[in-house]
Design an enzyme around this catalytic site. Structure first.
Site, mmCIF file in Angstrom:
data_model
loop_
_atom_site.group_PDB
_atom_site.id
_atom_site.type_symbol
_atom_site.label_atom_id
_atom_site.label_comp_id
_atom_site.label_asym_id
_atom_site.label_seq_id
_atom_site.Cartn_x
_atom_site.Cartn_y
_atom_site.Cartn_z
ATOM 1 N NE ARG A 1 -4.164 -1.731 0.214
ATOM 2 C CZ ARG A 1 -4.220 -2.855 -0.509
ATOM 3 N NH1 ARG A 1 -3.201 -3.172 -1.309
ATOM 4 N NH2 ARG A 1 -5.259 -3.650 -0.431
ATOM 5 C CD GLU B 1 -2.796 2.883 -6.243
ATOM 6 O OE1 GLU B 1 -1.629 2.475 -6.065
ATOM 7 O OE2 GLU B 1 -3.809 2.213 -5.998
ATOM 8 C CG HIS C 1 -2.774 -1.009 -7.561
ATOM 9 N ND1 HIS C 1 -3.251 -0.312 -6.481
ATOM 10 C CD2 HIS C 1 -2.784 -2.317 -7.193
ATOM 11 C CE1 HIS C 1 -3.547 -1.157 -5.495
ATOM 12 N NE2 HIS C 1 -3.272 -2.373 -5.912
#
Length: 335
Positions: A246, A274, A293
């Site tokens: 994360r 993000e 991601h």
């Protein structure tokens, strides 16, 4: 023949065919009574409340609505949530467990592609492939045949932060290679670390002694900004920070300063925020490699998540125990 339990999809409708291609959808339909065309995302949509009223199994995934009391009240017969993705934190509530509903997740299946991505990046950064690719692109020539000092994966020191599902998979994938692997995790003792194939170290010592640090801890209040300016300064010159966990585990302002100085390198599949703002310096710094991601399940890997749910549905329909249950207490230390 016993009656199949009634099930409903609750996820982004466009993801259903990726998670459950025809062969898996047929297996799912053999185990449970489910309408592939009905997806419960909004209680006001036609047919949703009627379907939920008799639903025993909810098949969830990315885009699942929040399972709050109002949603659960609409599904009084619900006894299991089978999640065709990793973390269940984003859509479950404690009320799910209070009502005795079993939750299962495909997090184990999703850990594999993340671990594979991590292994690939460890091997590539050990050879400094990303830097030399850019050098070749710029100069269009290279001293071929000469030995390049300072690179290679022989005995490279890899520090794994977090013995999560993915962290454990990474350690497993590293075993055939000639790495020295260490682990930092406050919930693991030396004996368990040794069984996994790593030497247990305090976080600070792991940072000081690793050529590559790879993050696999969950995002919790305790791990927020786990690596700040002080911790990043402990890493050796030229070492690599790899984050597939994360973005919030890392202080990005402090990391950007370290990258600007040229002291560290970074491979980031997750960021904070993000997505990154368009003017983020991380896009342009030559020692930062940012991907969108994509380490987790993508493309043909997504069906692996669906297969996990199908297998759980088959167990449930046969009256057997599920293999991938998630307890409410697990969420405190899970991604």
């Amino acid at each position: 023949m016993p009656q199949r339990p009634h099930a409903v999809f609750a996820l982004a409708a466009q993801n259903v065919p990726y998670l459950f291609p025809p062969d898996l959808l047929a297996r799912l339909g053999a185990a449970v009574d489910i309408d592939p065309a009905l997806v419960a995302q909004d209680l006001t949509e036609p047919g949703v409340r009627e379907a939920l009223a008799r639903t025993e199994i909810l098949v969830t995934g990315w885009g699942c609505p929040r399972l709050d009391p109002a949603f659960l009240d609409a599904a009084p017969r619900l006894r299991a949530v089978l999640h065709a993705a990793g973390s269940v934190k984003g859509f479950t509530t404690p009320e799910v467990w209070r009502r005795g509903i079993t939750v299962s997740s495909a997090a184990d299946a999703n850990a594999l592609p993340v671990a594979e991505y991590t292994l690939a990046m460890i091997l590539l950064t050990g050879k400094d492939v990303l830097s030399f690719r850019q050098l070749l692109r710029t100069r269009r020539t290279f001293p071929y045949g000469e030995i390049i000092p300072g690179i290679g994966n022989h005995g490279r020191r890899v520090g794994v932060v977090g013995a999560s599902r993915t962290g454990r998979r990474v350690i497993e994938l590293l075993r055939p290679h000639d790495f020295a692997v260490t682990l930092a995790d406050p919930y693991v003792d030396e004996a368990e670390a040794a069984r996994l194939g790593a030497r247990l170290l305090p976080l600070d010592e792991l940072l000081r002694t690793s050529d590559i640090v790879t993050l696999h801890a969950p995002h919790t209040p305790e791990t927020e900004r786990l690596l700040g300016a002080r911790e990043l300064a402990l890493m050796p010159i030229g070492s690599v920070l790899l984050n597939t966990a994360r973005g919030a585990l890392v202080d990005h302002a402090a990391l950007t300063e370290e990258l600007r100085s040229g002291r560290l390198r970074a491979v980031l599949d997750v960021t904070d925020p993000e997505p990154l703002p368009a003017d983020s310096p991380l896009f342009d710094l030559p020692n930062a490699f940012v991907t969108p991601h994509l380490a987790g399940s993508q493309g043909n890997e997504v069906a692996r998540l669906g297969r996990t749910v199908v297998e759980e549905a088959e167990r449930l329909a046969a009256g057997r125990e599920l293999l991938h249950t998630v307890a409410l207490a697990d969420l405190e230390r899970a991604a």
